[in-house]
Design a protein around this motif. Structure first.
Motif, short mmCIF file in Angstrom:
data_model
loop_
_atom_site.label_atom_id
_atom_site.label_comp_id
_atom_site.label_asym_id
_atom_site.label_seq_id
_atom_site.Cartn_x
_atom_site.Cartn_y
_atom_site.Cartn_z
N SER B 51 0.86 -1.19 0.00
CA SER B 51 0.00 0.00 0.00
C SER B 51 0.89 1.23 0.00
CB SER B 51 -0.88 0.03 1.25
OG SER B 51 -1.79 -1.05 1.22
N VAL B 123 4.15 3.76 3.25
CA VAL B 123 4.44 2.53 2.52
C VAL B 123 4.17 1.40 3.48
CG1 VAL B 123 6.22 1.18 1.35
CG2 VAL B 123 6.25 3.68 1.19
N PHE B 124 3.30 0.48 3.09
CA PHE B 124 2.96 -0.60 4.03
C PHE B 124 2.89 -1.93 3.29
CE2 PHE B 124 0.25 -3.41 6.40
CZ PHE B 124 0.75 -3.27 7.68
N ASP B 125 3.59 -2.91 3.84
CA ASP B 125 3.49 -4.27 3.29
C ASP B 125 2.15 -4.85 3.71
OD1 ASP B 125 3.66 -6.89 2.54
OD2 ASP B 125 4.97 -7.46 4.21
N ASN B 126 1.23 -4.93 2.75
CA ASN B 126 -0.11 -5.43 3.03
C ASN B 126 -0.31 -6.82 2.45
OD1 ASN B 126 -2.55 -4.88 4.32
ND2 ASN B 126 -2.81 -2.91 3.28
N SER B 127 0.79 -7.54 2.22
CA SER B 127 0.73 -8.79 1.45
C SER B 127 -0.16 -9.86 2.09
CB SER B 127 2.14 -9.37 1.27
OG SER B 127 2.95 -8.41 0.66
N GLY B 128 -0.21 -9.85 3.42
CA GLY B 128 -1.06 -10.85 4.06
C GLY B 128 -2.53 -10.50 3.93
N GLY B 129 -2.82 -9.26 3.54
CA GLY B 129 -4.18 -8.75 3.62
C GLY B 129 -4.98 -8.82 2.34
N ARG B 184 -9.76 -8.07 -0.12
CA ARG B 184 -9.16 -8.34 1.19
C ARG B 184 -9.34 -9.80 1.59
NH1 ARG B 184 -7.42 -3.75 3.68
NH2 ARG B 184 -8.14 -1.84 2.68
N ARG B 185 -8.34 -10.28 2.34
CA ARG B 185 -8.28 -11.68 2.75
C ARG B 185 -9.56 -12.17 3.41
NH1 ARG B 185 -5.06 -15.93 5.01
NH2 ARG B 185 -3.27 -15.17 3.87
N ASP C 688 -2.83 1.49 10.26
CA ASP C 688 -1.46 1.99 10.24
C ASP C 688 -1.54 3.49 9.94
OD1 ASP C 688 1.48 0.84 10.00
OD2 ASP C 688 1.28 2.39 8.46
N ARG C 690 0.61 7.19 9.59
CA ARG C 690 1.96 7.77 9.49
C ARG C 690 1.91 9.25 9.15
NH1 ARG C 690 5.67 2.92 7.10
NH2 ARG C 690 4.09 1.36 7.56
N THR C 772 -3.94 3.66 6.62
CA THR C 772 -4.25 2.51 5.79
C THR C 772 -4.78 1.40 6.69
OG1 THR C 772 -2.59 3.05 4.11
CG2 THR C 772 -3.26 0.75 4.26
N VAL C 774 -5.03 -2.12 7.89
CA VAL C 774 -4.14 -3.28 7.78
C VAL C 774 -4.69 -4.47 8.55
CG1 VAL C 774 -2.16 -1.80 7.35
CG2 VAL C 774 -2.67 -2.46 9.70
N ASP C 776 -6.56 -6.92 7.69
CA ASP C 776 -6.48 -8.23 7.05
C ASP C 776 -5.04 -8.74 6.94
OD1 ASP C 776 -9.13 -6.95 5.89
OD2 ASP C 776 -9.29 -9.12 5.70
N HIS C 777 -4.08 -7.82 7.00
CA HIS C 777 -2.69 -8.25 6.83
C HIS C 777 -2.19 -9.06 8.01
CE1 HIS C 777 1.54 -8.21 5.75
NE2 HIS C 777 1.82 -7.71 6.93
N TRP C 778 -2.64 -8.68 9.20
CA TRP C 778 -2.09 -9.31 10.40
C TRP C 778 -2.97 -10.44 10.91
CZ3 TRP C 778 2.65 -7.77 11.40
CH2 TRP C 778 3.04 -6.43 11.14
N ASP C 839 2.26 -11.75 9.47
CA ASP C 839 1.63 -11.72 8.14
C ASP C 839 0.62 -12.87 8.08
OD1 ASP C 839 1.09 -12.46 5.46
OD2 ASP C 839 2.98 -11.59 4.76
N ALA C 840 -0.61 -12.56 7.73
CA ALA C 840 -1.68 -13.55 7.80
C ALA C 840 -1.41 -14.78 6.94
CB ALA C 840 -3.01 -12.92 7.39
N SER C 841 -0.56 -14.64 5.93
CA SER C 841 -0.21 -15.82 5.13
C SER C 841 0.43 -16.89 6.00
CB SER C 841 0.77 -15.43 4.01
OG SER C 841 0.37 -14.24 3.38
#
Ligand SMILES: [Zn+2]
Lengths: 99, 213, 1020
Positions: B51, B123-129, B184-185, C688, C690, C772, C774, C776-778, C839-841
């Protein structure tokens, strides 16, 4: 079930994509502490509730998530326009000045 | 943010990733797209999603992103850009989603973070989401018309729109093979089941993934 | 009645019924034969079935009146079991092999209806009868209602679950044409040729509309059938044109959003139905332009005993003969006030039926006089049928001579025998859709109809063609359609191409109609109530002329009130046949003109729509979004029972074999307090944030202060709305000086995200922050209990977990089970606890690794119920359970979470000083201990001052949370009590009673922190 042109996505989209977000241009008093209970109560609760043209805030909740202003006729759901917050302010002020 | 190179793992651990649609076991069901079904879909699992937010009026932001990624950040509403690392989607006037192979996510994120040092941005790593689903076949647009209020005739290649899908929201884009749904996941189960249900009258197959990453 | 199996089927050259394909079906338990192409109504008429229903109020026998959506009488129950559908109109039910149809009215049977006994004494059931009679006593209402409903009929809803599926489809088109009759077909073709995107919908199985009933008319030298076949073929060849048949447009909403329902399989025999296909589909059509070509319905004339079976509209009689090859009798009388009825009369006579015409006009159209003469049809001009004769079916008519200028009786006429009687009072345009979003039709005295103009509401994109505009002649309708389409296409930047389309017809020129709605009978209006036969206006609701006149005598003046008092037009037919007659009769009684009386408002739906079609895909597993975490499959395998938390599906408790919820929760609570438990907390909202102004942003958004929070630390925050009421809470972590991670409640995540964005975008755009979601990411695994550190230490070596290195309310980045993780040392239970975010993965993997690592400590996964008990033992609130949008932080005794000294007046602050909010004796949240430790209070129980419940009983508040605490070995609760905080500390005032389910339970007000008030358990 009307359509709105999102001023940020620049497309006409179905109402389902948007969320109503109350009357537009309800300014938060800059110094709430010095406002009387009555003035503060007016800011919180007293909305115009007009029949006819109404300036209102909408959010493009399924799209760009931006808030913007729609001029809508509450009597027949026709839409007079949709603008970004800053553009809408100009339109609104011009209209208020003419009124 | 994280040192995500996994060299510091102690050897006893073997981390396993699962995509949001993992419970459906799609990999085992996939077949080469053929004429027997009107709609073909599959999850493109475990991509990298970053993101990005920033101000397009701020030349420093644009320049930093463009030089870090070697692209020209799409600033036209609802536009997207395919690039060597993947694609970058305009989501809003100050928001983008960068989609890339999972292996490149850390490098790209690092590049962006470094370039944007001191510039107001996110900047956010949203890969799990997130996850992506491809949708193809002769009835692909028909099935989408059961699911979304968006006028698909307005969705040309190179465009991405945020719109509705059943009772949730997602991002929809079109490419040469068909459509791509990014969402979204936690909505994956709902969206997949809704898609499956909507596609039933046309015949629904799990498409073999070729080079969708 | 139906034992009389006449065969009324004739061989008709243009009939759409295939006599080579017989179909068997049953109606009301008896077997019949029809043919492919029949409707249930045409098949019943072919079999000579006259009585198909009993009337709503009087139980009078009723037959089929119409041939389509206008039918008021023939409401039938179709199919059985899960597929059964009540109140379909037999005129719209397509026949298929094995169709099972039943009556929806008539109790105990069609042949004998208890209400018909009442019918003989119907003077006792005038308009407003039910209002006036079943008024008192109030407690009898349910009994009255039961009897009335049973006697009234109206079919049975299926009681089995629907086995069929439905869906919705969205369309975006340049032009929608509603109606596939002659003008609709022409409109679609002209538009289709221009290349614009066209959708044509029609409610029938076959396109053509009334052309199907007038096969002999020639258009451009072609038979009607060939003319429409050519157009349909060309439409089919145009890729930009879509045609939907069996599709009824039932609503028109703002900006040309039309809803239409398509029947996909109900016309097929069961064996041909396909389980992968839908039963019905609702189309939601957004059209730039709409052409309404909805046509018109013929209204009958009103006269005495006009509801006898065998009486129908002239157009229905014509349709049955020409389209279905069914002669509805052997000896027909047709009464008319206009030219429309003549074609059917001629067609019927040509088929060998004896026909007599009664024309209310002095002078009839000479051309029709000529044609009827040739066929030996006797025409009585200047006469009307004042009364039908018969008991269970029409057997004859009484004629009266009408005044030449006024609708009065000037002389007597002969009685004529007949077995079918048809009437035509003119056409009523189908203006319903036009009216749905506020349009109003206008009365046209020349056409004797409420009509809309051709460019109906052109500015909105709604155009009208054909009979709906009052243009009833085909040639004129087609010519005007061409003109209107040129206008529509100009609006769409296209030009019209009408090459090869000849639009002239061989119709006979029309002569004026007579302004007559109710045929007078010459009897004195007063004092004849016992002898005068009822003249019905609305058949479905049994509204007679006398009811409308009574309403006017009782001083009703507005047509909207007369409608409601008499129930005129309130049936499932929406008064398609009755409204205009009703308005005209009311106008006469009021001494006004029809336009002065006006019309009532038409609302969606035009015809009834099934719940299945409205629901579409939003049923069963796709009813609502179900959001799952990454560990769903693992939770299921572990035996979790689930509960809905907003859209999330969360483990509620994990029962072992033989355990009920109480046993499982007690075990989970004790295991957690004594060793270690684990909760899937992934559903908490995470945002999140910032930018250089994050601290200031949080200072404004939250009630408490964020300026001092150090990097590496977390803080609990209360979020208030502008009215000062608690709207959310959660822990926010300072990642760097310009980077924070906020958590929200599971159900509040989306609302909070929108709230933050709205304030930032609208009021504080100068603050440099970006947010943002987040969530679903966690994946978040909360490791809780005295052994949680030991478990985590087995998987995490790169964070110093020692008490002083990683303190309560700290967070650290590190690696857990080889996966990058962010660990928060926070606690919602009062125990030593770590929330591990990955990371949810990797979520499911890490959860399982934690379970393995915790095995030696008997690690126990727990669900939301145990989470609730553990937090209640500590007095922690749950927003939405212990708050309801009317609760301030002070009401919660949480002044410690309000930073009154912050410079910016944070959201809600000013409201905390309003006169009501700042009262100190508001309802306040306190702990509650039942005197009997084994009694668990009912959540929602009212709290009162004494066990005496003699009214009036002052309500002090209510119980918000209540559990059995296995750890304490007793019940605990929280709740609101007026002035509760003071009462808690005053011996003598600290007792209240919880009142629920007929019992008052003695309760002591205490501190809401039941366990470890000094915080020793987490401080280890
Ligand atoms: Zn937008």
């Amino acid at each position: 079930m009307f359509v709105i042109r999102c001023p940020h996505c620049c497309e006409v989209r179905e109402e389902e994509e948007f969320s109503y977000s109350g009357e537009a241009f309800v300014a938060r008093p800059s110094a709430p502490e010095i406002e009387s209970d009555e003035n503060w109560g007016d800011y919180l609760f007293m909305k115009r509730n007009v029949k006819g043209w109404h300036w209102e805030m909408w959010g493009h909740s399924s799209g760009c998530r931006k808030f913007f202003v729609v001029k809508r006729n509450t009597a027949n759901h026709s839409i007079g326009g949709a603008w970004s917050l800053t553009e809408a302010r100009k339109e609104y002020d011009a209209e208020e000045a003419n009124a | 943010m994280f040192n995500s190179s996994q060299s510091n793992q102690t050897s006893q651990f073997k981390p396993v990733m699962q995509s949001p649609l993992h419970p459906f076991g799609l990999a085992a069901k996939q077949e080469k797209v053929n004429g027997t079904k009107g709609v073909w879909a599959n999850e493109v699992p475990l991509l990298g999603y970053i993101s990005l937010r920033g101000n397009v009026q701020n030349a420093a932001f644009i320049n930093a992103v463009n030089s870090a990624l070697g692209i020209s950040l799409p600033t036209q509403p609802c536009s997207m850009l395919d690039s060597s690392f993947g694609s970058i989607l305009w989501l809003s006037t100050d928001e983008w989603l960068l989609i890339c192979p999972r292996e490149q996510r850390a490098t790209l994120q690092k590049l962006l973070e470094t370039a944007l040092q001191g510039i107001h941005s996110q900047v956010f790593d949203n890969s799990g989401g997130f996850t992506s689903v491809i949708l193809q076949g002769k009835n692909a647009s028909d099935v989408l018309h059961h699911c979304t209020v968006y006028d698909l005739s307005a969705l040309q290649a190179g465009k991405v729109v945020g719109t509705t899908f059943g009772k949730v929201s997602l991002f929809l884009q079109q490419d040469k093979n068909g459509y791509r749904l990014v969402f979204r996941r936690s909505f994956a189960d709902y969206i997949w089941r809704y898609l499956e249900r909507s596609a039933l009258p046309y015949g629904f197959g799990i498409a073999q993934l070729n080079d969708e990453r | 009645m139906s034992d009389n199996r006449m065969n009324n089927r004739i061989k008709h050259p243009h009939s759409k019924v295939n006599l080579n394909k017989p179909l068997s079906f049953t109606f009301d338990g008896k077997s019949y034969q029809g043919f492919a192409g029949d409707t249930l109504a045409s098949a019943l008429l072919a079999n000579g079935v006259k009585v198909v229903a009993r009337s709503f109020k009087y139980g009078r026998p009723r037959g089929i009146i119409g041939a389509g959506a206008e039918e008021p009488n023939a409401l039938v129950q179709i199919d059985t079991g899960a597929r059964t559908t009540p109140d379909l109109k037999a005129t719209q039910v397509e026949l298929y092999e094995g169709l099972v149809a039943g009556r929806t009215s008539g109790w105990p049977s069609l042949a004998f209806d208890l209400k018909s006994v009442g019918g003989k004494f119907s003077r006792f059931m005038p308009a407003g009868f039910y209002y006036k009679t079943f008024k008192a006593p109030v407690k009898m209402w349910p009994i009255y209602e039961n009897i009335i409903r049973r006697a009234a009929g109206y079919g049975k809803s299926p009681i089995e679950a629907d086995t069929e599926t439905y869906d919705h489809q969205h369309h975006h088109v340049d032009l929608l044409v509603v109606g596939g009759g002659a003008t609709g077909l022409l409109a679609a073709l002209l538009a289709g040729r221009s290349g614009v995107k066209v959708l044509l919908v029609d409610d029938q199985s076959e396109l053509g509309g009334y052309l199907l009933s007038m096969p002999n008319v020639k258009i451009g030298g072609l038979t009607a059938q060939n003319w429409s076949a050519n157009i349909i073929a060309e439409l089919a060849s145009l890729p930009n044109v879509t045609i939907l048949t069996r599709t009824t447009a039932f609503a028109l909403h703002d900006m040309n959003m039309i809803q239409a329902v398509e029947l996909l399989q109900d016309h097929l025999p069961h064996s041909a139905r396909n389980a992968t296909q839908r039963r019905e589909r609702m189309h939601r059509i957004r059209a730039t332009k709409v052409v309404l070509a909805a046509g018109a319905f013929e209204r009958p004339l009103v006269f005495g005993n006009n509801d006898l079976p065998g009486i129908m509209t002239a157009s229905a009689l014509t349709t049955y003969i020409n389209r279905y090859g069914v002669a509805c009798g052997k000896n027909a009388v047709i009464m008319t006030s206009n030219d429309l009825a003549y074609q059917g009369a001629v067609d019927l006579a040509a088929a060998g039926v004896k026909v007599t015409i009664v024309d209310t006009r002095e002078h009839i159209n000479p051309e029709w006089a000529n044609r009827t003469n040739k066929l030996g049809i006797k025409v009585y001009s200047g006469y009307g049928v004042s009364e039908a004769i018969g008991t269970s079916a029409v057997q004859g008519v009484k004629l009266v001579k009408l005044g030449a200028l006024k609708n009065i009786v000037t002389g007597s006429g002969p009685d004529i025998s007949c077995d079918v009687l048809a009437s035509s009072g003119g056409l009523s345009p189908t203006v319903h859709l036009f009216c749905h979003d506020g349009g109003r039709p206008k009365w046209d005295e020349a056409r004797l109809a409420f009509v809309v103009s051709a460019n109906g509401r052109a500015k909105d994109g709604i155009f009208c063609v054909g009979a709906i505009t009052g243009v009833f002649a085909l040639q004129e309708g087609l010519a005007k359609t061409r003109i209107t389409l040129a206008e529509v296409l100009t609006d769409l930047d296209k030009t019209i191409d009408d090459s090869g389309l000849a639009l002239e017809t061989d119709e006979i020129a029309v002569t004026p109609a007579r302004h007559i709605f109710h045929v007078p009978d010459g009897k004195d209006v007063h004092g004849t109530i016992f002898t005068r036969p009822k003249a019905f206006v609305d058949f479905q609701n049994d509204v007679a002329v006398s009811d409308i006149q009574l309403a006017v005598r009782e001083n009703y003046r507005s047509i909207e009130h007369i409608k409601r008092y008499t129930a005129l037009g309130f049936g499932t037919d929406q008064g398609k046949l009755s409204n205009v007659n009703g308005f005209a009769i009311a106008a006469e009684a009021l001494g006004k003109t029809i336009p002065e009386v006006g019309t009532t408002t038409y609302r969606p739906a035009y015809t009834p729509v099934s719940f299945g079609a409205l629901a579409g895909a939003h049923v069963g597993i796709t009813f609502e979004p179900r959001r799952y975490t990454a560990m769903q499959a693992t939770h299921e395998a572990y035996g979790a029972e689930f509960e809905d938390v907003g859209q999330w599906i969360r483990p509620w408790y994990f029962a072992k074999p033989g355990e009920d919820i109480h046993a499982a929760v007690n075990r989970e609570c004790l295991a957690t307090r004594n060793s270690v438990g684990m909760l899937d907390a992934s559903t908490l909202g995470k945002i999140d944030i910032r930018g250089k102004d994050v601290r200031e942003f949080l200072n404004r958004i939250y009630a408490n202060a964020w300026t001092q929070l150090a990097v590496g630390k977390c803080r609990y925050g209360l979020m208030l709305d502008e009215a000062g009421m608690v709207m959310d809470d959660g822990v926010t972590a300072c990642i760097t000086d310009t980077h924070f991670l906020m958590t929200t409640t599971s159900g509040g995540a989306a609302r909070v995200m929108t709230w933050l964005e709205k304030w930032h975008q609208t009021e504080w755009p100068e603050l440099e922050v970006y947010m943002t979601s987040v969530t679903d990411h966690w994946t978040t695994a909360a490791l809780v209990g005295p052994k949680s550190r030991d478990v985590l230490a087995k998987l995490c070596t790169d964070i110093d977990l020692s008490k002083d290195a990683f303190k309560f309310m700290d967070w650290r980045d590190g690696t857990v089970a080889g996966v990058p993780a962010r660990v928060f040392r926070i606690s919602f239970s009062g125990e030593l606890a770590y929330e591990v975010n990955v990371d949810a993965s990797y979520g499911n993997y890490v959860w399982n690794e934690l379970m393995k690592a915790g095995k030696e400590f008997d690690i126990t996964p727990y669900g939301t119920e145990t989470m609730h008990v553990l937090r209640a033992e500590k007095g922690f609130i749950i927003v939405g359970q212990d708050t309801d949008g009317s609760v301030t932080p002070f009401d919660l005794d949480m002044a410690w979470a309000v930073g009154m000294k912050k410079p910016y007046s944070f959201l809600g602050k000013r409201s905390l000083a309003r006169s009501d909010t700042s009262r100190t004796d508001r309802k306040q949240l306190v702990g509650l201990l039942p005197e009997d430790p084994n009694v668990v209070l009912k959540e929602g129980a009212q709290l009162i001052n004494s066990s005496d419940i003699t009214p009036p009983v002052p309500m002090l508040g209510h119980v918000t949370s209540s559990y059995y605490s296995a750890f304490l070995g007793r019940s605990i609760a929280m709740g609101f009590v007026i002035d509760g905080i003071k009462r808690r500390d005053e011996e003598g005032r600290n007792i209240v009673y919880a009142w629920a389910e007929g019992k008052a339970v003695k309760v002591k007000i205490v501190s809401s922190v039941f366990v470890d008030a000094e915080g020793a358990r987490h401080n280890v």
